[in-house]
Design an enzyme around this catalytic site. Structure first.
Site, PDB file in Angstrom:
ATOM      1  N   SER A   1       0.829  -1.213   0.000  1.00 24.38           N
ATOM      2  CA  SER A   1       0.000   0.000   0.000  1.00 24.38           C
ATOM      3  C   SER A   1       0.860   1.259   0.000  1.00 24.38           C
ATOM      4  O   SER A   1       0.596   2.211  -0.742  1.00 24.38           O
ATOM      5  CB  SER A   1      -0.915   0.020   1.229  1.00 24.38           C
ATOM      6  OG  SER A   1      -1.873  -0.993   1.154  1.00 24.38           O
TER       7      SER A   1
ATOM      8  N   GLY B   1      -5.914  -3.746  -8.386  1.00 25.61           N
ATOM      9  CA  GLY B   1      -7.051  -2.863  -8.125  1.00 25.61           C
ATOM     10  C   GLY B   1      -6.609  -1.548  -7.517  1.00 25.61           C
ATOM     11  O   GLY B   1      -7.197  -0.493  -7.795  1.00 25.61           O
TER      12      GLY B   1
ATOM     13  N   SER C   1     -13.490   1.595   2.285  1.00 25.84           N
ATOM     14  CA  SER C   1     -12.481   1.298   1.261  1.00 25.84           C
ATOM     15  C   SER C   1     -11.421   2.384   1.218  1.00 25.84           C
ATOM     16  O   SER C   1     -11.701   3.529   0.855  1.00 25.84           O
ATOM     17  CB  SER C   1     -13.145   1.167  -0.116  1.00 25.84           C
ATOM     18  OG  SER C   1     -12.161   1.121  -1.138  1.00 25.84           O
TER      19      SER C   1
ATOM     20  N   GLN D   1      -9.053   2.418  -0.876  1.00 25.46           N
ATOM     21  CA  GLN D   1      -8.776   2.710  -2.287  1.00 25.46           C
ATOM     22  C   GLN D   1      -9.705   3.796  -2.817  1.00 25.46           C
ATOM     23  O   GLN D   1      -9.268   4.713  -3.515  1.00 25.46           O
ATOM     24  CB  GLN D   1      -8.912   1.433  -3.120  1.00 25.46           C
ATOM     25  CG  GLN D   1      -7.837   0.401  -2.824  1.00 25.46           C
ATOM     26  CD  GLN D   1      -7.998  -0.866  -3.642  1.00 25.46           C
ATOM     27  OE1 GLN D   1      -8.862  -0.958  -4.508  1.00 25.46           O
ATOM     28  NE2 GLN D   1      -7.167  -1.848  -3.369  1.00 25.46           N
TER      29      GLN D   1
ATOM     30  N   ASP E   1      -7.031  -7.696   4.586  1.00 26.01           N
ATOM     31  CA  ASP E   1      -6.166  -8.524   3.738  1.00 26.01           C
ATOM     32  C   ASP E   1      -5.598  -9.729   4.482  1.00 26.01           C
ATOM     33  O   ASP E   1      -5.105 -10.673   3.853  1.00 26.01           O
ATOM     34  CB  ASP E   1      -5.019  -7.690   3.159  1.00 26.01           C
ATOM     35  CG  ASP E   1      -5.500  -6.726   2.084  1.00 26.01           C
ATOM     36  OD1 ASP E   1      -6.536  -7.011   1.453  1.00 26.01           O
ATOM     37  OD2 ASP E   1      -4.853  -5.680   1.886  1.00 26.01           O
TER      38      ASP E   1
END
Length: 427
Positions: free
Chosen positions: A21, A92, A166, A168, A312
């Protein structure tokens, strides 16, 4: 490939690869800042390489001498239209975060991915970025990649409540908001990993955070920095679990990231009775050395605000739960369904094939332990975390062979995983 089985003990010291990340974000911030950024300990897995290649295609000079990645930042205004499609591979993170950057660019781009990425939902970024003025939609299916994106220099600030927890989506909106004139407000459903927010400040930017609210102004000047990436706790999680479940094990993990939004696995392991100790804490980089010893474990319940802190790690935590006494419940984890695979389904099917007592639910799993695991032939399903989970599970198998297909998926986040595993077994 045939995996290592019947491990008597695991001993050794490992330095896990750089955090995935943080590596993605450091590359992005280096590219959109002015001046030179130098990054040490970047993860050179396939996902991060997709991010690097995307910015190279947009005119950013990025050099890698094997130790330091040097980025000659061009600022948002210096990015240029790529000559080809931007191929995000399996990543993603690359697709969603870079979409936020592209929302403020005046050129049109098409982003593509592999078969797995092409099944992952993109409406979660398309909707808010469209509200800000960008034109973004799936080429063949409105909600799925490939994505065609036409940005605009007249991007508008946004006030947006995230419908899903999220990091992201949050990060995509932050990158877009930095290119507006005015203040944006982003409200999280649950707090998610905050690497983007931390890094804005590292690169000289400013935002205000109160509880789940993030306020930031567009038009900020970001300046290149020197960054050291800590080891990825999501990669360390496989060794944490291996050390806890293989008798007489003693594993030392150096330079592991301990950002508070990512350390859910440490809290869960402690609650289950796992022996794990932190030392050599670096508060600036947010890293520490972790020492893990074999432990007798009790079942637990994982849900709510804890889920984004270990989303994760849930596949390997499911394996851990098969070796704990009692019934472990994982709930509120429906996000697992839209990862590289439907991780609820694939984790349950894989561990069931090995003899685990595990059941899928609409938003998680129920695992009854402790149960011995047996030989099976299994597949990664193109998902790096599934492959590594199966490799750790195989260590518990006393008789027979565990065959794993598609092991190349592991290169997404941990290219030398199998080499490190062999070192621990043979120490």
């Amino acid at each position: 490939m045939k995996l290592l089985t019947n491990a008597n003990t695991l001993k050794g010291t490992i330095r896990v690869p750089g955090d995935k990340s943080i590596s993605h974000r450091a590359i992005i911030f280096g590219s959109i800042s002015q001046g030179v950024t130098r990054i040490v300990d970047v993860l050179r897995g396939e996902d991060v390489l997709s991010t690097i290649e995307a910015f190279k295609q947009m005119g950013v000079l990025i050099e890698d001498d094997g130790e330091i990645i040097t980025i000659y930042g061009k600022g948002f205004a210096g990015l240029t239209q790529p000559n080809n499609l931007l191929d995000m591979g399996n990543s993603g993170t690359s697709m969603r975060l870079i979409a936020g950057v592209l929302a403020g660019q005046e050129f049109e781009v098409t982003m593509v991915g592999d078969n797995s990425l092409s099944k992952r939902p993109m409406d979660r970024i398309a909707l808010p970025l469209s509200k800000m003025g960008a034109r973004i939609s799936g080429v063949t299916n409105r909600d799925l990649p490939p994505l065609k994106l036409q940005g605009t220099k007249k991007l508008k600030p946004i006030f947006y409540h995230l419908p899903v927890a999220s990091a992201q989506v949050k990060s995509a909106l932050i990158f877009a908001a930095l290119q507006t004139k005015g203040e944006s407000l982003i409200v999280e459903k649950e707090q998610t990993r905050n690497h983007t927010e931390d890094m804005i400040r590292q690169f000289g930017g400013h935002l205000d955070i109160k509880d789940k609210e993030i306020r930031l102004n567009g038009g900020q000047s970001l300046v290149g920095q020197d960054i050291r990436v800590p080891g990825d706790i999501s990669s360390a999680a496989f060794w944490i679990v291996a050390g806890l479940i293989i008798p007489n094990s003693h594993i030392i993990l150096e330079n592991v990231g301990i950002n508070e939004t990512r350390t859910g696995i440490l809290d869960v392991v402690s609650k289950m009775g796992g022996k794990i100790k932190l030392s050599s804490v670096d508060n600036q980089v947010k890293s520490a050395t972790l020492t893990v010893d074999y432990s007798h474990l009790q079942a637990t319940h994982i849900s709510g605000a804890m889920i984004p802190r270990l989303i994760d790690e849930l596949p390997i935590i499911a394996l851990l739960a098969t070796q704990a006494q009692g019934t472990t419940v994982i709930a509120d984890a429906q996000e697992l369904k839209v990862k590289e695979t439907d991780r609820i389904q694939v984790v349950v099917e894989s561990l069931k094939q090995m003899g685990a007592d595990i059941t899928a639910t609409a938003d998680g799993m129920i695992i009854r332990g402790n149960t011995p695991l047996h030989a099976a032939s299994l597949d990664c399903h193109g998902d790096h975390r599934i492959g590594m989970m199966i490799a750790i599970a195989a260590l518990l198998v006393k008789e027979g062979e565990v065959d794993l297909s598609g092991e190349e998926a592991i290169n997404t986040s941990y290219p030398n995983f199998l080499e490190h595993l062999e070192g621990l077994v043979n120490a």
